[in-house]
Scaffold this active site. Structure first.
Site, PDB file in Angstrom:
ATOM      1  CB  CYS A 100      -0.896   0.225   1.143  1.00 20.77           C
ATOM      2  SG  CYS A 100      -1.713   1.541   1.543  1.00 20.77           S
ATOM      3  CB  CYS A 104      -5.581   6.025  -3.157  1.00 22.38           C
ATOM      4  SG  CYS A 104      -4.079   4.986  -3.644  1.00 22.38           S
ATOM      5  CB  THR A 191      -4.055   3.850   4.888  1.00 28.60           C
ATOM      6  OG1 THR A 191      -4.845   2.756   5.000  1.00 28.60           O
ATOM      7  CG2 THR A 191      -3.012   3.803   3.972  1.00 28.60           C
ATOM      8  CD  GLU A 257      -2.910  -0.085   7.545  1.00 36.38           C
ATOM      9  OE1 GLU A 257      -2.045  -1.077   8.326  1.00 36.38           O
ATOM     10  OE2 GLU A 257      -2.365  -0.240   6.316  1.00 36.38           O
ATOM     11  CG  HIS A 292     -10.634   4.416  -0.864  1.00 34.30           C
ATOM     12  ND1 HIS A 292      -9.618   4.907  -1.321  1.00 34.30           N
ATOM     13  CD2 HIS A 292     -10.579   3.543   0.299  1.00 34.30           C
ATOM     14  CE1 HIS A 292      -8.543   4.352  -0.500  1.00 34.30           C
ATOM     15  NE2 HIS A 292      -9.008   3.429   0.261  1.00 34.30           N
ATOM     16  CE1 TYR A 296      -8.926   0.378  -1.520  1.00 27.86           C
ATOM     17  CE2 TYR A 296      -9.862  -1.746  -0.767  1.00 27.86           C
ATOM     18  CZ  TYR A 296      -9.413  -0.392  -0.520  1.00 27.86           C
ATOM     19  OH  TYR A 296      -9.232  -0.181   0.609  1.00 27.86           O
ATOM     20  CB  CYS A 298      -3.350  -0.225  -5.133  1.00 30.77           C
ATOM     21  SG  CYS A 298      -4.617  -0.741  -3.700  1.00 30.77           S
ATOM     22  CD  GLU A 446      -6.421  -0.932   2.784  1.00 28.86           C
ATOM     23  OE1 GLU A 446      -5.462  -1.275   2.109  1.00 28.86           O
ATOM     24  OE2 GLU A 446      -6.772   0.142   2.500  1.00 28.86           O
TER      25      GLU A 446
END
Ligand SMILES: Cc1cc2nc3c(=O)[nH]c(=O)nc-3n(C[C@H](O)[C@H](O)[C@H](O)COP(=O)(O)OP(=O)(O)OC[C@H]3O[C@@H](n4cnc5c(N)ncnc54)[C@H](O)[C@@H]3O)c2cc1C
Ligand code: SF4
Length: 483
Positions: A100, A104, A191, A257, A292, A296, A298, A446
């Site tokens: 991560c 974002c 995050t 986090e 969001h 993802y 990512c 996540e």
């Protein structure tokens, strides 16, 4: 300033006066802390790539306010092309970092607020959008990282905020002064919180009139008085404190986090973007969640890394030509590219909102995220299948280096003659990291809960599906009258 470099970003973090706790102690030097630093390096990638000509188109954009070149992470999407590039940027960075990269959530908060502040002003005659645009200009001009803080601790899930035994289970306004508001509460699972310059707070769910004090959104410098960070543990995190790096799997990057506590924190009016407009909390949550869920993308980039690691492990074991291994690699790619289809599709089908900001297609963004709650788990399962049991029974790097044990590891963990045992160990540790270790926080759990647990997407899918249209299509074809 315009675009910061990775080095300038690191220096900017050193100037912050954050109150951070980890393992029961105050962390005085956050940037050089061995557990936190890899996560700072991941965020730094978002700066580094923006300076590379080959990634400029994806990583940067023109500000719709100043016309200047800015990092795409601070951009308000002005077209479908912007939305598609955002998805591609997520995949690129996921592949570069294998974890991560944290930036974002703030980008998604900025875009959601750009829609909602405009809409609130239209109905209530407020001037939130003007305030927000001034703030946005500051973020863009200084190329800042914003922590997007939506999730409250939420206490007893069966009760609304105002009925909780502890009124602070949801962040709320406790006082109003002529200069601003004072807030109390916390945001959980944040995050990249201690790698951020700013924190943008939003309500976690649709509020009703009785929960008006909880309908609040604002931004603050991350080191504002009264903000306290307690960094979350990740599986295998203390491997970063050991001698050597091999056992970390991903030896370069990580994520983190934190629980962020707002202990009676003052927010000046110019930083307040929602104060009591509970009728707009639903729109804010829905827009942020849709953006969001698109983010993802990512996971596709991290999936690329895991697939690459699985293929390498198969080659090292000499099984890459076996038909079931080839088929499993195809399956992993199929699942991963299906995720990519989802984040490109919700971007391509995006729409211009009143005020000019482009929002992804909400239904498709939810479908994409719902696939994300499943496919990485299956990709991880196949990767572990291909890796073999050694992935979880492998002795440590110290044993590989020790004169007493090294010869045994070299002898018994040797596979192909041309593959050094250490390289085999490295790729197995990477698969372990992605599926069980620190990176599994982002790649697996996540994927399940981030941007809302699976049920949140199912609710949105059921709301957004046009069932009447489907029934009409069916009835027409079998001769039932359509009234
Ligand atoms: C690694 C990670 C990073 C994250 N990063 C961020 C971030 O940067 N910013 C941010 O704001 N948030 C972040 N989140 C938070 C994320 O959005 C939440 O985890 C998610 O919304 C679920 O909330 P929860 O964890 O409190 O789970 P819970 O609310 O405890 O949910 C657990 C289960 O209970 C169910 N449930 C919960 N409430 C109800 C109810 N009322 N009725 C019926 N069922 C219910 C859920 O569907 C789920 O199955 C992150 C989460 C993770 C895991
Ligand atoms: S999990 Fe993915 S979308 Fe969320 S902040 Fe990290 S990189 Fe971005």
């Amino acid at each position: 300033m315009g675009l910061m470099t990775a080095g300038q970003y690191e220096e900017s973090l050193r100037k912050l006066n954050l109150v951070v706790y980890q393992f029961g102690r105050r962390v005085e030097n956050v940037v050089d802390d061995p557990i936190i630093r890899p996560s700072m390096s991941s965020v730094a990638k978002t700066y580094e790539l923006a300076h590379l000509p080959e990634h400029e188109d994806i990583m940067t954009a023109r500000s719709h306010i100043s016309g200047k070149k800015i990092n795409r992470f601070t951009h308000i999407h002005q077209s479908i092309d912007d939305l598609v590039k955002k998805s591609k940027m997520g995949r690129l960075l996921g592949r570069e970092t294998g974890c991560c990269f944290q930036r974002c959530v703030g980008m998604d908060a900025l875009n959601a607020l750009s829609i909602v502040t405009y809409a609130m002003d239209g109905k209530h005659g407020t001037s939130y959008n003007e305030r927000f645009l001034k703030y946005l200009e500051y973020v863009q001009e200084n190329d800042l990282i914003c922590n997007g803080a939506m999730t409250d601790p939420k206490g007893d899930r069966s009760l609304p905020p105002s009925k909780q035994p502890d009124p602070d289970a949801y962040l709320h306004v406790i006082r109003e002064t002529k200069d601003g508001i004072v807030v109390r509460g916390a945001k959980a699972h944040q995050t990249g919180a201690v790698n951020s310059h700013e924190v943008i707070v939003m309500p976690t769910m649709t509020m009703r009139a009785e929960d008006k004090a909880y309908a609040v959104s604002f931004a603050l410098p991350s080191d504002a008085d009264g903000i306290v960070y307690i960094v979350g543990r990740q599986s295998c995190d203390t491997r970063k404190l050991e001698e050597g790096v091999l056992d970390q799997g991903n030896i370069l990057f990580g994520g983190h986090e934190a629980l962020v506590v707002f202990d009676d924190v003052f927010v000046p009016w110019e930083r307040v973007f929602m104060h009591g407009e509970y009728d707009f909390t639903g729109l804010l949550v829905e827009s942020f969640a849709a953006y969001h869920r698109q983010s993802y993308a990512c996971k596709v980039g991290v999936g690329d890394v895991l697939i690459g690691a699985a293929q390498t492990a198969a080659e090292y074991n000499g099984v890459e030509k076996a038909s079931h291994i080839r088929d499993k690699i195809v399956e992993m790619n199929h699942l991963n590219e299906t995720l990519f289809c989802g984040c490109i599709a919700c971007a391509s089908e995006g729409n211009k909102m009143a005020g000019g900001t482009y929002l992804v297609d909400v239904l498709l963004a939810n479908v994409h995220k719902h696939n994300v709650t499943r496919f990485p788990f299956e990709i991880a399962r196949i990767a572990q299948d291909i890796a073999g049991g050694l992935m979880v029974t492998l002795p440590s790097e110290q044993d590989l280096r020790s004169p007493e044990t090294s010869k045994w590891l070299e002898k018994y963990f040797k596979t192909r003659a041309d593959i050094p045992t250490e390289e085999r160990m490295r790729v197995l540790r990477l698969i372990e990291n992605l599926t069980l270790g620190t990176a599994a926080v982002g790649y697996l759990t996540e994927s399940l809960h981030g941007a809302g647990s699976p049920q949140a997407q199912r609710v949105m899918i059921s709301r957004r599906i046009n069932m009447l249209e489907k029934q009409k299509a069916a009835k027409k074809l079998c001769g039932i009258d359509i009234a």
